[in-house]
Design a protein around this motif. Sequence first.
Motif, mmCIF file in Angstrom:
data_model
loop_
_atom_site.group_PDB
_atom_site.id
_atom_site.type_symbol
_atom_site.label_atom_id
_atom_site.label_comp_id
_atom_site.label_asym_id
_atom_site.label_seq_id
_atom_site.Cartn_x
_atom_site.Cartn_y
_atom_site.Cartn_z
ATOM 1 N N ASP A 301 0.824 -1.211 0.000
ATOM 2 C CA ASP A 301 0.000 0.000 0.000
ATOM 3 C C ASP A 301 0.859 1.263 0.000
ATOM 4 O OD1 ASP A 301 -2.203 -1.714 0.302
ATOM 5 O OD2 ASP A 301 -2.055 -1.637 2.487
ATOM 6 N N VAL A 302 0.248 2.390 -0.393
ATOM 7 C CA VAL A 302 0.905 3.686 -0.300
ATOM 8 C C VAL A 302 -0.054 4.681 0.333
ATOM 9 C CG1 VAL A 302 2.318 3.233 -2.344
ATOM 10 C CG2 VAL A 302 0.197 4.524 -2.579
ATOM 11 N N ASP A 303 0.507 5.673 1.039
ATOM 12 C CA ASP A 303 -0.296 6.714 1.669
ATOM 13 C C ASP A 303 0.504 8.011 1.674
ATOM 14 O OD1 ASP A 303 -2.310 8.032 3.134
ATOM 15 O OD2 ASP A 303 -1.354 7.523 5.030
ATOM 16 N N ASN A 304 -0.120 9.076 1.187
ATOM 17 C CA ASN A 304 0.474 10.416 1.175
ATOM 18 C C ASN A 304 1.769 10.442 0.365
ATOM 19 O OD1 ASN A 304 0.383 13.145 1.776
ATOM 20 N ND2 ASN A 304 1.551 12.925 3.661
ATOM 21 N N VAL A 305 1.626 10.179 -0.929
ATOM 22 C CA VAL A 305 2.768 10.170 -1.856
ATOM 23 C C VAL A 305 2.499 11.169 -2.980
ATOM 24 C CG1 VAL A 305 4.146 8.791 -3.447
ATOM 25 C CG2 VAL A 305 3.308 7.769 -1.316
ATOM 26 N N HIS A 306 3.517 11.966 -3.309
ATOM 27 C CA HIS A 306 3.431 12.998 -4.345
ATOM 28 C C HIS A 306 4.483 12.705 -5.408
ATOM 29 C CE1 HIS A 306 2.826 17.489 -5.341
ATOM 30 N NE2 HIS A 306 3.642 17.007 -6.270
ATOM 31 N N TRP A 307 4.053 12.547 -6.669
ATOM 32 C CA TRP A 307 4.968 12.409 -7.800
ATOM 33 C C TRP A 307 4.999 13.753 -8.527
ATOM 34 C CZ3 TRP A 307 1.648 8.641 -6.181
ATOM 35 C CH2 TRP A 307 2.132 7.338 -6.035
ATOM 36 N N SER A 308 6.127 14.453 -8.467
ATOM 37 C CA SER A 308 6.193 15.775 -9.087
ATOM 38 C C SER A 308 6.293 15.685 -10.608
ATOM 39 C CB SER A 308 7.382 16.557 -8.532
ATOM 40 O OG SER A 308 8.603 15.916 -8.868
ATOM 41 N N ASP A 309 6.878 14.587 -11.118
ATOM 42 C CA ASP A 309 7.026 14.385 -12.560
ATOM 43 C C ASP A 309 7.098 12.873 -12.790
ATOM 44 O OD1 ASP A 309 7.564 14.363 -15.249
ATOM 45 O OD2 ASP A 309 9.316 15.668 -15.130
ATOM 46 N N VAL A 310 5.951 12.273 -13.131
ATOM 47 C CA VAL A 310 5.869 10.817 -13.238
ATOM 48 C C VAL A 310 6.786 10.315 -14.337
ATOM 49 C CG1 VAL A 310 4.341 8.878 -13.758
ATOM 50 C CG2 VAL A 310 3.520 10.782 -12.345
ATOM 51 N N GLY A 311 7.518 9.263 -14.042
ATOM 52 C CA GLY A 311 8.371 8.645 -15.051
ATOM 53 C C GLY A 311 7.567 7.704 -15.935
ATOM 54 N N GLU A 312 7.972 6.409 -15.979
ATOM 55 C CA GLU A 312 7.254 5.457 -16.829
ATOM 56 C C GLU A 312 5.833 5.265 -16.315
ATOM 57 O OE1 GLU A 312 5.740 3.012 -19.213
ATOM 58 O OE2 GLU A 312 6.184 1.843 -17.430
ATOM 59 N N GLU A 332 -0.855 12.055 -5.312
ATOM 60 C CA GLU A 332 -0.900 13.197 -6.223
ATOM 61 C C GLU A 332 0.217 13.052 -7.238
ATOM 62 O OE1 GLU A 332 -0.814 18.103 -5.838
ATOM 63 O OE2 GLU A 332 -1.135 16.815 -4.082
ATOM 64 N N GLY A 333 -0.078 13.329 -8.526
ATOM 65 C CA GLY A 333 0.956 13.188 -9.534
ATOM 66 C C GLY A 333 0.692 13.999 -10.784
ATOM 67 N N TYR A 334 1.790 14.333 -11.484
ATOM 68 C CA TYR A 334 1.720 15.217 -12.640
ATOM 69 C C TYR A 334 2.590 14.691 -13.776
ATOM 70 C CZ TYR A 334 -0.218 18.322 -9.121
ATOM 71 O OH TYR A 334 -0.996 18.839 -8.125
ATOM 72 N N ASP A 335 2.123 14.952 -15.006
ATOM 73 C CA ASP A 335 2.930 14.779 -16.220
ATOM 74 C C ASP A 335 3.345 13.327 -16.443
ATOM 75 O OD1 ASP A 335 2.720 17.530 -16.506
ATOM 76 O OD2 ASP A 335 4.577 17.898 -15.421
ATOM 77 N N SER A 336 2.327 12.480 -16.601
ATOM 78 C CA SER A 336 2.547 11.074 -16.936
ATOM 79 C C SER A 336 2.165 10.870 -18.391
ATOM 80 C CB SER A 336 1.699 10.173 -16.032
ATOM 81 O OG SER A 336 1.870 8.828 -16.350
ATOM 82 N N ALA A 337 3.158 10.722 -19.248
ATOM 83 C CA ALA A 337 2.902 10.691 -20.689
ATOM 84 C C ALA A 337 1.992 9.528 -21.097
ATOM 85 C CB ALA A 337 4.224 10.608 -21.443
ATOM 86 N N ASP A 338 2.089 8.411 -20.391
ATOM 87 C CA ASP A 338 1.289 7.244 -20.768
ATOM 88 C C ASP A 338 0.148 7.049 -19.769
ATOM 89 O OD1 ASP A 338 0.294 4.958 -21.851
ATOM 90 O OD2 ASP A 338 2.100 3.752 -21.599
ATOM 91 N N LYS A 339 0.408 6.391 -18.645
ATOM 92 C CA LYS A 339 -0.647 6.183 -17.664
ATOM 93 C C LYS A 339 -0.098 6.467 -16.274
ATOM 94 C CE LYS A 339 1.361 1.992 -18.321
ATOM 95 N NZ LYS A 339 2.345 1.756 -19.403
ATOM 96 N N PHE A 340 -0.996 6.861 -15.371
ATOM 97 C CA PHE A 340 -0.602 7.145 -13.997
ATOM 98 C C PHE A 340 -0.503 5.854 -13.190
ATOM 99 C CE2 PHE A 340 -1.794 8.465 -9.606
ATOM 100 C CZ PHE A 340 -0.684 9.253 -9.345
ATOM 101 N N LEU A 341 -1.533 5.012 -13.238
ATOM 102 C CA LEU A 341 -1.555 3.741 -12.531
ATOM 103 C C LEU A 341 -1.590 2.596 -13.532
ATOM 104 C CD1 LEU A 341 -4.228 4.554 -9.776
ATOM 105 C CD2 LEU A 341 -1.736 4.767 -9.599
ATOM 106 N N GLN A 342 -0.848 1.516 -13.242
ATOM 107 C CA GLN A 342 -0.773 0.356 -14.135
ATOM 108 C C GLN A 342 -1.011 -0.911 -13.321
ATOM 109 O OE1 GLN A 342 -0.100 -0.025 -17.463
ATOM 110 N NE2 GLN A 342 0.380 -2.211 -17.556
ATOM 111 N N ALA A 343 -1.880 -1.803 -13.821
ATOM 112 C CA ALA A 343 -2.159 -3.076 -13.150
ATOM 113 C C ALA A 343 -1.682 -4.226 -14.019
ATOM 114 C CB ALA A 343 -3.649 -3.210 -12.862
ATOM 115 N N ASN A 344 -0.730 -5.008 -13.498
ATOM 116 C CA ASN A 344 -0.190 -6.165 -14.217
ATOM 117 C C ASN A 344 -0.573 -7.493 -13.581
ATOM 118 O OD1 ASN A 344 1.031 -4.381 -15.954
ATOM 119 N ND2 ASN A 344 3.090 -4.639 -15.127
#
Length: 428
Positions: A301-312, A332-344
Amino acid sequence: MTRKTIVGITALFVALGFSANAFAAKDYPDGFTKCAQNKGESCSFSGTRQVALGKSGDFVYGTFTGGVTCSSSNFPSNSYPGSAWCSYGPAGSGGDTGGGTDTGGSSSSGTSNSCGSGGGTEVCVSASGGNGSVSLSWNVSGSVTDQQVYRDTDSNPSGRTRLSSVGSNPRSFTDNSASNGTTYYYWIKFRANGTYYNSGVASATPSGSSSGGGSTGGGSSGSYGSSCNGGNTTTVTATIRVEDGGTFDGGCNTYNGGGALGDGSQDEGQDPIFRVGPGLVRNVYIGGNGADGIHTRNGGDVDNVHWSDVGEDAMTIKDPTNGASVYANNIEGYDSADKFLQANDDATWTVNNCRVDNAGKFLRQNGGTTFPLHVDVTNCDISNMGEGIFRSDSSNSTARITNSRLSNSGDTCIGSWSSCSSSGITNY
Protein backbone atom coordinates in the motif's frame (compact mmCIF):
# COMPACT_ATOMS: atom_id res chain seq x y z
CA MET A 1 -0.47 -1.79 13.28
CA THR A 2 2.46 -3.96 14.30
CA ARG A 3 5.06 -3.25 11.66
CA LYS A 4 8.80 -3.09 11.30
CA THR A 5 10.73 -0.96 8.88
CA ILE A 6 12.74 -2.84 6.24
CA VAL A 7 14.58 -0.66 3.78
CA GLY A 8 16.64 -1.47 0.77
CA ILE A 9 19.60 -3.74 0.41
CA THR A 10 23.19 -3.53 1.60
CA ALA A 11 24.27 -1.86 -1.62
CA LEU A 12 21.83 0.97 -0.99
CA PHE A 13 23.18 1.59 2.51
CA VAL A 14 26.75 1.72 1.18
CA ALA A 15 25.88 3.93 -1.80
CA LEU A 16 23.97 6.45 0.28
CA GLY A 17 26.14 6.34 3.37
CA PHE A 18 23.37 4.97 5.59
CA SER A 19 24.09 2.72 8.52
CA ALA A 20 22.29 -0.60 8.76
CA ASN A 21 19.80 0.85 11.24
CA ALA A 22 19.31 4.22 9.53
CA PHE A 23 15.56 3.69 9.28
CA ALA A 24 15.05 1.69 12.45
CA ALA A 25 11.65 2.44 13.97
CA LYS A 26 11.46 2.82 17.74
CA ASP A 27 8.60 1.98 20.08
CA TYR A 28 8.54 5.56 21.38
CA PRO A 29 8.83 9.00 19.66
CA ASP A 30 12.01 11.05 19.89
CA GLY A 31 12.18 12.91 23.19
CA PHE A 32 9.62 10.65 24.90
CA THR A 33 10.23 8.31 27.84
CA LYS A 34 8.94 4.73 27.61
CA CYS A 35 6.85 4.01 30.70
CA ALA A 36 4.43 1.07 30.35
CA GLN A 37 3.25 -1.69 28.03
CA ASN A 38 -0.25 -1.82 26.54
CA LYS A 39 -1.45 -4.38 29.08
CA GLY A 40 -3.18 -2.11 31.56
CA GLU A 41 0.09 -1.11 33.17
CA SER A 42 0.42 2.28 34.85
CA CYS A 43 2.32 5.11 33.17
CA SER A 44 3.17 7.72 35.83
CA PHE A 45 4.53 11.25 35.44
CA SER A 46 4.12 14.71 36.95
CA GLY A 47 2.03 17.49 35.47
CA THR A 48 0.22 17.38 32.12
CA ARG A 49 2.04 15.47 29.40
CA GLN A 50 1.51 14.23 25.89
CA VAL A 51 1.44 10.43 25.91
CA ALA A 52 2.10 8.23 22.87
CA LEU A 53 0.83 4.68 22.36
CA GLY A 54 2.41 2.67 19.59
CA LYS A 55 5.06 0.39 18.21
CA SER A 56 7.69 0.40 15.48
CA GLY A 57 7.39 4.08 14.64
CA ASP A 58 3.57 4.19 14.45
CA PHE A 59 1.80 6.13 17.23
CA VAL A 60 -1.40 7.78 18.42
CA TYR A 61 -1.36 10.49 21.09
CA GLY A 62 -3.37 11.72 24.04
CA THR A 63 -2.90 14.37 26.71
CA PHE A 64 -3.16 13.33 30.37
CA THR A 65 -2.40 14.75 33.82
CA GLY A 66 -0.52 12.86 36.54
CA GLY A 67 -0.42 9.55 34.67
CA VAL A 68 -2.59 7.19 32.65
CA THR A 69 -3.34 3.48 32.38
CA CYS A 70 -1.61 2.16 29.26
CA SER A 71 -4.65 0.72 27.52
CA SER A 72 -5.89 1.15 23.96
CA SER A 73 -9.27 2.32 25.26
CA ASN A 74 -7.64 5.56 26.49
CA PHE A 75 -6.40 6.56 23.02
CA PRO A 76 -7.97 7.49 19.64
CA SER A 77 -7.29 4.02 18.23
CA ASN A 78 -8.10 0.68 19.85
CA SER A 79 -6.16 -1.50 17.43
CA TYR A 80 -2.71 -1.52 19.03
CA PRO A 81 -1.46 -4.91 20.29
CA GLY A 82 -0.37 -5.76 23.82
CA SER A 83 3.23 -5.52 22.67
CA ALA A 84 2.82 -1.77 22.03
CA TRP A 85 4.18 0.76 24.53
CA CYS A 86 3.12 3.98 26.20
CA SER A 87 5.66 6.78 26.53
CA TYR A 88 5.33 10.32 27.83
CA GLY A 89 6.68 13.57 26.42
CA PRO A 90 8.70 16.25 28.20
CA ALA A 91 7.14 18.58 30.76
CA GLY A 92 4.76 21.02 29.11
CA SER A 93 4.11 18.83 26.09
CA GLY A 94 0.41 18.52 26.98
CA GLY A 95 -0.30 22.24 26.83
CA ASP A 96 -2.30 24.06 24.18
CA THR A 97 -0.08 26.36 22.14
CA GLY A 98 -2.92 28.84 21.95
CA GLY A 99 -3.75 31.53 19.46
CA GLY A 100 -6.08 29.79 17.03
CA THR A 101 -8.90 31.89 15.64
CA ASP A 102 -12.31 31.13 14.22
CA THR A 103 -12.37 31.82 10.51
CA GLY A 104 -16.02 32.89 10.52
CA GLY A 105 -18.53 32.05 7.84
CA SER A 106 -21.99 30.50 8.06
CA SER A 107 -22.31 27.70 10.57
CA SER A 108 -25.26 25.42 11.11
CA SER A 109 -23.61 23.86 14.15
CA GLY A 110 -20.27 23.04 15.67
CA THR A 111 -17.23 24.50 17.32
CA SER A 112 -14.11 22.82 18.62
CA ASN A 113 -14.62 19.97 21.07
CA SER A 114 -18.37 19.84 20.39
CA CYS A 115 -18.20 16.05 19.97
CA GLY A 116 -15.95 13.20 21.10
CA SER A 117 -12.46 14.62 21.41
CA GLY A 118 -10.49 11.41 21.01
CA GLY A 119 -7.82 12.04 23.60
CA GLY A 120 -6.96 15.74 23.36
CA THR A 121 -4.93 15.67 20.14
CA GLU A 122 -7.74 16.85 17.90
CA VAL A 123 -10.82 19.01 17.68
CA CYS A 124 -14.23 17.85 16.57
CA VAL A 125 -17.17 19.63 14.96
CA SER A 126 -20.62 18.48 13.96
CA ALA A 127 -22.35 19.67 10.81
CA SER A 128 -25.52 18.92 8.91
CA GLY A 129 -24.91 18.05 5.28
CA GLY A 130 -26.23 20.36 2.63
CA ASN A 131 -27.14 19.03 -0.80
CA GLY A 132 -24.10 16.82 -1.16
CA SER A 133 -21.42 18.98 0.46
CA VAL A 134 -20.07 20.22 3.80
CA SER A 135 -17.19 22.69 3.94
CA LEU A 136 -14.92 23.09 6.96
CA SER A 137 -12.46 25.92 7.55
CA TRP A 138 -10.08 26.68 10.41
CA ASN A 139 -6.85 28.45 11.33
CA VAL A 140 -4.02 27.02 13.41
CA SER A 141 -1.22 28.70 15.31
CA GLY A 142 2.24 27.18 15.38
CA SER A 143 4.22 25.23 12.79
CA VAL A 144 1.67 22.59 11.90
CA THR A 145 2.67 20.58 8.83
CA ASP A 146 -0.26 18.23 8.40
CA GLN A 147 -3.90 17.83 9.34
CA GLN A 148 -5.95 14.67 8.97
CA VAL A 149 -9.74 14.95 8.53
CA TYR A 150 -11.97 12.08 9.68
CA ARG A 151 -15.75 11.64 9.52
CA ASP A 152 -18.52 9.52 11.01
CA THR A 153 -22.27 9.75 11.56
CA ASP A 154 -21.70 8.92 15.24
CA SER A 155 -19.83 11.00 17.81
CA ASN A 156 -17.74 8.00 18.92
CA PRO A 157 -14.34 8.37 17.18
CA SER A 158 -13.54 4.64 17.17
CA GLY A 159 -15.38 3.89 13.92
CA ARG A 160 -14.54 7.00 11.94
CA THR A 161 -13.24 7.07 8.36
CA ARG A 162 -10.20 9.09 7.27
CA LEU A 163 -11.08 11.45 4.41
CA SER A 164 -8.08 13.62 3.63
CA SER A 165 -4.81 15.32 4.52
CA VAL A 166 -4.75 19.11 4.55
CA GLY A 167 -1.55 21.13 4.62
CA SER A 168 -1.74 24.82 3.75
CA ASN A 169 -2.98 27.70 5.89
CA PRO A 170 -5.76 28.83 6.04
CA ARG A 171 -6.90 25.24 6.37
CA SER A 172 -10.05 24.07 4.66
CA PHE A 173 -11.70 20.91 3.46
CA THR A 174 -14.85 20.17 1.47
CA ASP A 175 -16.59 16.83 1.91
CA ASN A 176 -18.38 16.27 -1.38
CA SER A 177 -19.95 12.97 -0.31
CA ALA A 178 -22.13 14.37 2.51
CA SER A 179 -25.80 13.39 2.19
CA ASN A 180 -28.43 16.09 2.44
CA GLY A 181 -29.87 16.43 5.96
CA THR A 182 -27.44 13.97 7.61
CA THR A 183 -25.52 15.12 10.68
CA TYR A 184 -21.81 14.27 10.46
CA TYR A 185 -19.02 14.46 13.01
CA TYR A 186 -15.66 15.61 11.71
CA TRP A 187 -12.40 15.17 13.62
CA ILE A 188 -9.34 17.26 12.73
CA LYS A 189 -6.05 15.80 13.92
CA PHE A 190 -2.94 17.95 13.59
CA ARG A 191 0.78 17.37 13.77
CA ALA A 192 4.22 18.87 13.19
CA ASN A 193 7.37 16.90 12.39
CA GLY A 194 5.44 13.64 12.45
CA THR A 195 3.99 14.10 15.95
CA TYR A 196 0.29 14.69 16.65
CA TYR A 197 -0.37 17.32 19.31
CA ASN A 198 -2.80 19.93 20.57
CA SER A 199 -1.88 22.74 18.23
CA GLY A 200 -4.17 25.56 19.29
CA VAL A 201 -7.12 25.10 16.97
CA ALA A 202 -9.60 27.37 18.69
CA SER A 203 -12.56 26.29 16.56
CA ALA A 204 -13.57 25.01 13.18
CA THR A 205 -16.48 26.41 11.23
CA PRO A 206 -18.66 24.04 9.19
CA SER A 207 -21.07 25.19 6.53
CA GLY A 208 -23.39 23.06 4.43
CA SER A 209 -23.80 23.73 0.72
CA SER A 210 -27.25 23.90 -0.84
CA SER A 211 -26.08 24.21 -4.43
CA GLY A 212 -25.35 20.60 -5.28
CA GLY A 213 -22.58 18.10 -4.83
CA GLY A 214 -18.96 19.03 -5.31
CA SER A 215 -17.07 22.26 -5.23
CA THR A 216 -17.45 24.71 -8.06
CA GLY A 217 -15.50 26.80 -10.49
CA GLY A 218 -11.95 27.55 -11.36
CA GLY A 219 -10.39 24.12 -11.55
CA SER A 220 -8.79 24.46 -8.12
CA SER A 221 -7.71 21.15 -6.64
CA GLY A 222 -8.83 22.16 -3.14
CA SER A 223 -7.61 19.67 -0.56
CA TYR A 224 -7.27 16.67 -2.89
CA GLY A 225 -4.07 14.67 -3.00
CA SER A 226 -0.90 14.57 -0.95
CA SER A 227 0.25 16.99 1.74
CA CYS A 228 3.95 16.40 0.90
CA ASN A 229 5.84 19.30 -0.66
CA GLY A 230 9.34 17.85 -0.65
CA GLY A 231 12.29 18.24 1.69
CA ASN A 232 15.83 16.93 1.95
CA THR A 233 16.74 15.08 -1.24
CA THR A 234 18.01 11.50 -1.46
CA THR A 235 19.21 10.08 -4.79
CA VAL A 236 18.17 6.42 -4.90
CA THR A 237 20.38 4.20 -7.09
CA ALA A 238 19.02 0.82 -5.95
CA THR A 239 15.35 0.08 -5.35
CA ILE A 240 14.26 0.51 -1.74
CA ARG A 241 12.40 -2.66 -0.72
CA VAL A 242 9.68 -2.53 1.94
CA GLU A 243 8.40 -6.03 2.60
CA ASP A 244 7.22 -8.51 5.26
CA GLY A 245 4.68 -6.05 6.65
CA GLY A 246 7.21 -3.23 7.09
CA THR A 247 6.61 0.50 6.84
CA PHE A 248 8.78 3.12 5.16
CA ASP A 249 7.98 6.66 6.32
CA GLY A 250 9.81 9.24 4.21
CA GLY A 251 8.87 12.23 6.35
CA CYS A 252 7.75 13.98 3.12
CA ASN A 253 11.37 14.26 1.99
CA THR A 254 12.31 14.05 -1.70
CA TYR A 255 13.46 10.82 -3.39
CA ASN A 256 14.95 10.96 -6.90
CA GLY A 257 15.89 8.07 -9.13
CA GLY A 258 19.51 7.85 -10.23
CA GLY A 259 22.14 5.53 -11.62
CA ALA A 260 20.76 2.14 -12.68
CA LEU A 261 17.15 3.18 -11.98
CA GLY A 262 17.01 5.08 -15.26
CA ASP A 263 16.26 8.62 -16.29
CA GLY A 264 12.55 8.92 -15.58
CA SER A 265 11.58 8.59 -19.26
CA GLN A 266 9.06 6.16 -20.79
CA ASP A 267 11.63 3.36 -20.98
CA GLU A 268 9.83 0.15 -19.95
CA GLY A 269 13.03 -1.31 -18.49
CA GLN A 270 13.39 1.12 -15.60
CA ASP A 271 13.30 -0.15 -12.04
CA PRO A 272 11.13 1.46 -9.37
CA ILE A 273 12.30 3.74 -6.59
CA PHE A 274 10.27 1.67 -4.10
CA ARG A 275 9.13 -1.94 -4.12
CA VAL A 276 6.50 -2.58 -1.45
CA GLY A 277 4.48 -5.56 -0.36
CA PRO A 278 3.20 -6.63 1.89
CA GLY A 279 3.85 -3.35 3.63
CA LEU A 280 3.37 0.41 3.40
CA VAL A 281 5.22 3.36 1.84
CA ARG A 282 4.02 6.70 3.17
CA ASN A 283 4.91 10.40 3.34
CA VAL A 284 7.13 10.43 0.25
CA TYR A 285 7.78 13.13 -2.36
CA ILE A 286 9.17 11.70 -5.63
CA GLY A 287 11.17 14.35 -7.48
CA GLY A 288 12.09 15.10 -11.08
CA ASN A 289 13.38 11.61 -11.89
CA GLY A 290 10.56 9.30 -10.84
CA ALA A 291 12.11 6.22 -12.54
CA ASP A 292 9.31 3.61 -12.60
CA GLY A 293 7.73 4.98 -9.45
CA ILE A 294 6.46 2.42 -6.95
CA HIS A 295 5.92 -1.30 -7.58
CA THR A 296 3.54 -3.15 -5.29
CA ARG A 297 3.34 -6.91 -4.78
CA ASN A 298 1.32 -9.08 -2.40
CA GLY A 299 -0.87 -6.24 -1.21
CA GLY A 300 1.62 -3.36 -0.81
CA ASP A 301 0.00 0.00 0.00
CA VAL A 302 0.91 3.69 -0.30
CA ASP A 303 -0.30 6.71 1.67
CA ASN A 304 0.47 10.42 1.17
CA VAL A 305 2.77 10.17 -1.86
CA HIS A 306 3.43 13.00 -4.35
CA TRP A 307 4.97 12.41 -7.80
CA SER A 308 6.19 15.77 -9.09
CA ASP A 309 7.03 14.39 -12.56
CA VAL A 310 5.87 10.82 -13.24
CA GLY A 311 8.37 8.64 -15.05
CA GLU A 312 7.25 5.46 -16.83
CA ASP A 313 4.36 4.98 -14.37
CA ALA A 314 3.58 6.34 -10.91
CA MET A 315 2.47 3.06 -9.33
CA THR A 316 2.25 -0.48 -10.74
CA ILE A 317 0.63 -3.61 -9.33
CA LYS A 318 3.02 -6.42 -10.15
CA ASP A 319 2.89 -10.22 -10.12
CA PRO A 320 2.44 -11.80 -7.61
CA THR A 321 -0.58 -10.07 -6.11
CA ASN A 322 -3.16 -12.83 -6.61
CA GLY A 323 -6.32 -10.90 -5.84
CA ALA A 324 -4.98 -9.08 -2.78
CA SER A 325 -6.35 -5.68 -1.76
CA VAL A 326 -4.13 -2.70 -2.57
CA TYR A 327 -4.75 0.77 -1.12
CA ALA A 328 -3.51 4.09 -2.48
CA ASN A 329 -4.60 6.96 -0.25
CA ASN A 330 -3.79 10.68 -0.49
CA ILE A 331 -1.76 10.50 -3.70
CA GLU A 332 -0.90 13.20 -6.22
CA GLY A 333 0.96 13.19 -9.53
CA TYR A 334 1.72 15.22 -12.64
CA ASP A 335 2.93 14.78 -16.22
CA SER A 336 2.55 11.07 -16.94
CA ALA A 337 2.90 10.69 -20.69
CA ASP A 338 1.29 7.24 -20.77
CA LYS A 339 -0.65 6.18 -17.66
CA PHE A 340 -0.60 7.15 -14.00
CA LEU A 341 -1.55 3.74 -12.53
CA GLN A 342 -0.77 0.36 -14.13
CA ALA A 343 -2.16 -3.08 -13.15
CA ASN A 344 -0.19 -6.16 -14.22
CA ASP A 345 -1.88 -8.69 -11.93
CA ASP A 346 -5.30 -9.35 -10.44
CA ALA A 347 -6.15 -7.23 -7.42
CA THR A 348 -8.78 -5.10 -5.75
CA TRP A 349 -7.36 -1.59 -6.01
CA THR A 350 -8.90 1.15 -3.86
CA VAL A 351 -7.83 4.76 -4.49
CA ASN A 352 -9.04 7.47 -2.11
CA ASN A 353 -8.25 11.21 -2.20
CA CYS A 354 -6.11 11.78 -5.25
CA ARG A 355 -5.09 14.62 -7.52
CA VAL A 356 -3.79 13.67 -10.98
CA ASP A 357 -3.12 16.11 -13.82
CA ASN A 358 -1.78 15.70 -17.36
CA ALA A 359 -1.60 11.98 -18.08
CA GLY A 360 -2.46 9.73 -21.00
CA LYS A 361 -4.76 7.64 -18.82
CA PHE A 362 -5.52 7.56 -15.12
CA LEU A 363 -5.38 3.74 -14.95
CA ARG A 364 -4.54 0.98 -17.41
CA GLN A 365 -4.83 -2.79 -17.07
CA ASN A 366 -1.96 -4.45 -18.89
CA GLY A 367 -2.93 -4.66 -22.55
CA GLY A 368 -4.34 -7.97 -23.81
CA THR A 369 -4.72 -9.49 -20.33
CA THR A 370 -8.01 -10.93 -19.05
CA PHE A 371 -7.36 -11.39 -15.32
CA PRO A 372 -9.99 -9.87 -12.99
CA LEU A 373 -9.11 -6.41 -11.73
CA HIS A 374 -11.47 -4.46 -9.47
CA VAL A 375 -10.90 -0.72 -9.15
CA ASP A 376 -12.71 1.70 -6.83
CA VAL A 377 -11.76 5.40 -7.02
CA THR A 378 -13.34 8.05 -4.80
CA ASN A 379 -12.78 11.66 -3.74
CA CYS A 380 -10.37 12.51 -6.55
CA ASP A 381 -9.63 15.45 -8.83
CA ILE A 382 -8.56 14.23 -12.28
CA SER A 383 -7.75 16.62 -15.11
CA ASN A 384 -6.25 16.70 -18.60
CA MET A 385 -6.23 13.02 -19.54
CA GLY A 386 -5.09 12.52 -23.12
CA GLU A 387 -7.29 9.44 -23.58
CA GLY A 388 -9.46 8.82 -20.53
CA ILE A 389 -9.72 7.46 -17.00
CA PHE A 390 -10.02 3.65 -17.09
CA ARG A 391 -8.78 1.32 -19.85
CA SER A 392 -8.89 -2.48 -19.93
CA ASP A 393 -9.19 -5.36 -22.39
CA SER A 394 -10.67 -7.68 -19.76
CA SER A 395 -14.36 -8.52 -19.60
CA ASN A 396 -13.65 -9.89 -16.12
CA SER A 397 -12.71 -6.52 -14.64
CA THR A 398 -14.73 -3.78 -12.94
CA ALA A 399 -14.10 -0.08 -12.32
CA ARG A 400 -15.97 2.69 -10.55
CA ILE A 401 -15.29 6.36 -9.81
CA THR A 402 -17.46 8.24 -7.32
CA ASN A 403 -17.68 11.65 -5.60
CA SER A 404 -14.92 13.18 -7.71
CA ARG A 405 -14.11 16.20 -9.88
CA LEU A 406 -13.18 15.85 -13.55
CA SER A 407 -11.86 18.34 -16.09
CA ASN A 408 -10.91 17.51 -19.69
CA SER A 409 -10.65 13.90 -18.59
CA GLY A 410 -11.69 12.11 -21.80
CA ASP A 411 -13.78 8.94 -21.73
CA THR A 412 -14.42 7.39 -18.34
CA CYS A 413 -14.44 3.77 -19.59
CA ILE A 414 -12.36 2.53 -22.52
CA GLY A 415 -12.19 -1.06 -23.78
CA SER A 416 -13.79 -4.18 -22.36
CA TRP A 417 -15.11 -4.23 -18.78
CA SER A 418 -17.52 -6.46 -16.91
CA SER A 419 -18.82 -3.20 -15.48
CA CYS A 420 -17.54 0.37 -15.40
CA SER A 421 -19.45 3.25 -13.85
CA SER A 422 -19.34 6.72 -12.31
CA SER A 423 -21.54 8.65 -9.87
CA GLY A 424 -21.41 11.87 -7.88
CA ILE A 425 -19.17 13.51 -10.50
CA THR A 426 -18.62 17.27 -10.80
CA ASN A 427 -17.26 18.48 -14.14
CA TYR A 428 -15.42 21.79 -14.18
